[in-house]
Design a protein around this motif. Structure first.
Motif, PDB file in Angstrom:
ATOM      1  N   VAL A  18      45.202  43.437  20.541  1.00  0.00           N
ATOM      2  CA  VAL A  18      46.118  44.505  20.170  1.00  0.00           C
ATOM      3  C   VAL A  18      46.314  45.385  21.392  1.00  0.00           C
ATOM      4  N   THR A  19      47.559  45.688  21.717  1.00  0.00           N
ATOM      5  CA  THR A  19      47.876  46.546  22.857  1.00  0.00           C
ATOM      6  C   THR A  19      48.594  47.784  22.348  1.00  0.00           C
ATOM      7  N   LEU A  20      48.071  48.941  22.741  1.00  0.00           N
ATOM      8  CA  LEU A  20      48.710  50.223  22.440  1.00  0.00           C
ATOM      9  C   LEU A  20      49.426  50.677  23.698  1.00  0.00           C
ATOM     10  N   ILE A  21      50.728  50.865  23.596  1.00  0.00           N
ATOM     11  CA  ILE A  21      51.517  51.375  24.716  1.00  0.00           C
ATOM     12  C   ILE A  21      51.865  52.824  24.388  1.00  0.00           C
ATOM     13  N   GLY A  22      51.396  53.733  25.221  1.00  0.00           N
ATOM     14  CA  GLY A  22      51.621  55.151  24.969  1.00  0.00           C
ATOM     15  C   GLY A  22      51.637  55.944  26.250  1.00  0.00           C
ATOM     16  N   TYR A  62      60.185  50.473  26.318  1.00  0.00           N
ATOM     17  CA  TYR A  62      59.641  51.120  25.125  1.00  0.00           C
ATOM     18  C   TYR A  62      59.699  52.640  25.094  1.00  0.00           C
ATOM     19  N   TRP A  63      60.291  53.286  26.082  1.00  0.00           N
ATOM     20  CA  TRP A  63      60.227  54.741  26.185  1.00  0.00           C
ATOM     21  C   TRP A  63      60.576  55.469  24.883  1.00  0.00           C
ATOM     22  N   GLU A  64      61.606  55.060  24.196  1.00  0.00           N
ATOM     23  CA  GLU A  64      62.052  55.771  22.991  1.00  0.00           C
ATOM     24  C   GLU A  64      61.276  55.381  21.743  1.00  0.00           C
ATOM     25  N   GLN A  65      60.312  54.473  21.873  1.00  0.00           N
ATOM     26  CA  GLN A  65      59.585  53.994  20.699  1.00  0.00           C
ATOM     27  C   GLN A  65      58.099  54.361  20.685  1.00  0.00           C
ATOM     28  N   LEU A  70      51.523  46.156  20.205  1.00  0.00           N
ATOM     29  CA  LEU A  70      51.769  44.728  20.361  1.00  0.00           C
ATOM     30  C   LEU A  70      50.555  43.976  19.850  1.00  0.00           C
ATOM     31  N   ILE A  71      50.777  42.810  19.290  1.00  0.00           N
ATOM     32  CA  ILE A  71      49.690  41.904  18.943  1.00  0.00           C
ATOM     33  C   ILE A  71      49.958  40.606  19.680  1.00  0.00           C
ATOM     34  N   ASP A  72      49.020  40.253  20.536  1.00  0.00           N
ATOM     35  CA  ASP A  72      49.172  39.057  21.378  1.00  0.00           C
ATOM     36  C   ASP A  72      50.496  39.070  22.130  1.00  0.00           C
ATOM     37  N   THR A  77      54.715  47.073  15.796  1.00  0.00           N
ATOM     38  CA  THR A  77      55.260  48.299  15.220  1.00  0.00           C
ATOM     39  C   THR A  77      55.457  49.349  16.301  1.00  0.00           C
ATOM     40  N   PHE A  78      56.042  50.477  15.909  1.00  0.00           N
ATOM     41  CA  PHE A  78      56.153  51.622  16.811  1.00  0.00           C
ATOM     42  C   PHE A  78      56.118  52.900  15.991  1.00  0.00           C
ATOM     43  N   TRP A  79      55.904  53.999  16.668  1.00  0.00           N
ATOM     44  CA  TRP A  79      55.794  55.357  16.120  1.00  0.00           C
ATOM     45  C   TRP A  79      54.556  55.559  15.260  1.00  0.00           C
ATOM     46  N   ARG A  80      54.466  54.930  14.123  1.00  0.00           N
ATOM     47  CA  ARG A  80      53.319  55.102  13.221  1.00  0.00           C
ATOM     48  C   ARG A  80      52.661  53.742  12.977  1.00  0.00           C
ATOM     49  N   VAL A  81      51.324  53.746  12.963  1.00  0.00           N
ATOM     50  CA  VAL A  81      50.589  52.507  12.739  1.00  0.00           C
ATOM     51  C   VAL A  81      49.980  52.544  11.342  1.00  0.00           C
TER      52      VAL A  81
END
Length: 92
Positions: A18-22, A62-65, A70-72, A77-81
């Motif tokens: 799982v990758t968190l992009i923030g 992904y700037w606006e999201q 990401l999974i693999d 998803t974006f914004w809320r998990v």
């Protein structure tokens, strides 16, 4: 692929990433991190975090999201998990 039954085998949660992009200072990213940490600890999946401010390609995509999960390598998803949805996607 399961040759006997002609269906795709599901990946084991422990083999998933799982990758968190923030970005720093993002309260939604902080919220997402808490959910991801908990679900990955529960399922055995590994996770990583990428800072959108340090990667031009991620920034463009992904700037606006953000936060984006990401999974693999595929967007989940974006914004809320949602913990339940993430858990199901990981096969738990």
């Amino acid at each position: 692929m399961d040759a006997m039954f002609g269906r795709t085998k599901k990946k084991d949660a422990a083999s998933r990433v799982v990758t968190l992009i923030g970005k720093p200072g993002c309260h939604l990213c902080d919220d997402a991190r808490v959910v991801i940490e908990a679900v990955c600890a529960e399922t055995g999946a590994s996770w990583e975090e990428k800072d959108i401010t340090r990667d031009e390609e991620l920034h463009r995509a992904y700037w606006e999201q953000i936060p984006v999960v990401l999974i693999d390598g595929e967007q989940h998803t974006f914004w809320r998990v949602d913990a339940g949805r993430l858990r199901r996607e990981l096969g738990a």
